[in-house]
Design a protein around this motif. Sequence first.
Motif, PDB file in Angstrom:
ATOM      1  N   PRO A 221     109.282 -71.976  15.144  1.00 19.09           N
ATOM      2  CA  PRO A 221     109.013 -73.402  14.914  1.00 19.09           C
ATOM      3  C   PRO A 221     110.154 -74.299  15.382  1.00 19.09           C
TER       4      PRO A 221
ATOM      5  N   ASP B  84     107.805 -79.952   4.601  1.00 19.97           N
ATOM      6  CA  ASP B  84     108.010 -81.039   3.651  1.00 19.97           C
ATOM      7  C   ASP B  84     108.802 -80.505   2.458  1.00 19.97           C
TER       8      ASP B  84
ATOM      9  N   ARG C  50     104.377 -90.360  11.704  1.00 16.30           N
ATOM     10  CA  ARG C  50     103.634 -89.393  10.898  1.00 16.30           C
ATOM     11  C   ARG C  50     102.286 -89.983  10.558  1.00 16.30           C
TER      12      ARG C  50
ATOM     13  N   TRP D   9     110.785 -79.189   9.662  1.00 21.61           N
ATOM     14  CA  TRP D   9     109.332 -79.269   9.864  1.00 21.61           C
ATOM     15  C   TRP D   9     108.567 -78.953   8.586  1.00 21.61           C
TER      16      TRP D   9
ATOM     17  N   ARG E 136     105.458 -84.261  -0.508  1.00 19.34           N
ATOM     18  CA  ARG E 136     104.933 -84.238   0.857  1.00 19.34           C
ATOM     19  C   ARG E 136     105.826 -84.946   1.857  1.00 19.34           C
TER      20      ARG E 136
ATOM     21  N   LEU F 168     108.819 -85.278   4.511  1.00 20.17           N
ATOM     22  CA  LEU F 168     109.651 -84.447   5.374  1.00 20.17           C
ATOM     23  C   LEU F 168     111.117 -84.783   5.103  1.00 20.17           C
TER      24      LEU F 168
ATOM     25  N   ARG G 214     105.431 -82.853  15.014  1.00 19.84           N
ATOM     26  CA  ARG G 214     105.361 -84.145  14.354  1.00 19.84           C
ATOM     27  C   ARG G 214     106.574 -84.421  13.476  1.00 19.84           C
ATOM     28  N   TRP G 215     107.292 -83.353  13.126  1.00 22.78           N
ATOM     29  CA  TRP G 215     108.451 -83.500  12.239  1.00 22.78           C
ATOM     30  C   TRP G 215     109.656 -84.085  12.933  1.00 22.78           C
ATOM     31  N   LEU G 216     109.623 -84.139  14.280  1.00 22.10           N
ATOM     32  CA  LEU G 216     110.782 -84.660  14.995  1.00 22.10           C
ATOM     33  C   LEU G 216     110.979 -86.127  14.678  1.00 22.10           C
TER      34      LEU G 216
END
Lengths: 256, 221
Positions: free
Chosen positions: A172, B87, A255, B85, B124, B126, A248-250
């Motif tokens: 990941p 949460d 979001r 990545w 939830r 991040l 999407r976490w970058l």
Amino acid sequence: MARRWVLRVVSLAAGLLLWQVLTASGVRLWLRFDQLPTAVEVAERFARQLTRAEFYGDLGSSLARIGLGFLLAAVVGTALGVVVARSRVLGDLVQPLLEVVRPIPAIALVPIAILLFPTDEQGIVFITFVAAFFPILVSTRHAVRALPTTWEDALRTMGGSRRQVLVRVVLPGALPGVFGGLSVGMGVAWICVISAEMISGRYGVGYRTWQAYTVVDYPGVVVGMVTIGLLGRVTAGVVELLGRRATRWLPGEARS
Amino acid sequence: MSVRIEGLTAGYGRSAVLRGLDLVVAEGELLVVVGPSGCGKSTLLRVVAGLLPGTAGRVLVDGVPVRGTSRDRALVFQDDGLLPWRDALRNVELPLALRGVPRAERRVRARGWLDRVGLAGFERHLPRELSGGMRQRVQLARTLAQEPRLVLMDEPFGALDARTRSAMQELVMAVLRETGTTTIFVTHDVDEAVRLGDRVVVLGAGEVDVRREAILAAVMG
């Protein structure tokens, strides 16, 4: 906002108009526009092509070649990239081999591919694979090496095994870099699949485009070019979309 | 868990940052290790965690030499060490997931820990959507969810503002005392050492009284 769209449409329309004027009036100013088909001819030709089964057959074969070659490259390139970055022994074993082959443009392998593979079809897929493979491998390797050590340390001090570190951290964490490689790989794969088709294909958009040129069907050539451009655009869009969903976490990715 | 360190030498490459260190931590005790930056505090924790082998000497945990990492010995990082990545909830679940706790159960337990560190409602989010203090609390919840028997803390509050820091200190103390977890806490902050430590060791000077002046005198050499 609306004004910007107007400007963009005007720009496109002006380009088309210029093309039409230069070719229709047979301008010859060192560049020989009189040799080229007009925009209207090409548009008519494109409309006709869209009604023919042959056109879709060509689309299908080119897409199948690039799909297979690219998919293989994605799987093998990512896997080898991770292995080379994570294992010193395997890195030393595999990397010199790869570095020798890497500077050779995939398209220069066409003669070898023809000799090596029983069918042209397999040769073309091979060329496509080689073309996409290296950018994917290099990006993956770099992404894995650049991972912050804290993530791996955290997992190990939670009692994570080597395999768990690989699955939960390395894969990941490297994904943004991997997708960078996939984007570049897709671009290079198109260049190579089209060139390979022009040289040794029996179907496909590249073959058809070159075929049109050899039979002096110039509108057909331009239709082929435009088709290739559209295909490249669509496939690049698909890769980018998948990449965005996966990363999407970058920071900087909104979001949803 | 008890820790006994005998003549430990460790470091990276050719230069040893730790030379012949002796240290004892009793079961349930909170030992604070103080020293300036670069004196080998982090190296010490990495050796005890099993991330870095020492070049000489021994590290015994419950009488057994340390070989590799273990979920019994948790390391708390200065820069949160969360996976960006995942949460907050899934980060706290991670140690439970690694040892195969069923999803429904680890959800409940992770929620409980997040609640305990005051982050109910942020499950939830991040990591990048949380402040530094909140991320550090998530890491703390994750460490607690791991249920380690020894906690190694590497300046975990160094990056926090003063108010958040003291709130975090109180929380950590409360939970660690409650669970009777043995702790080695590394810091360069003398006041933090006085506030938290059962015992204080100054690297390079040995054990000192848990008093501000005594620690300062030892740190200044």
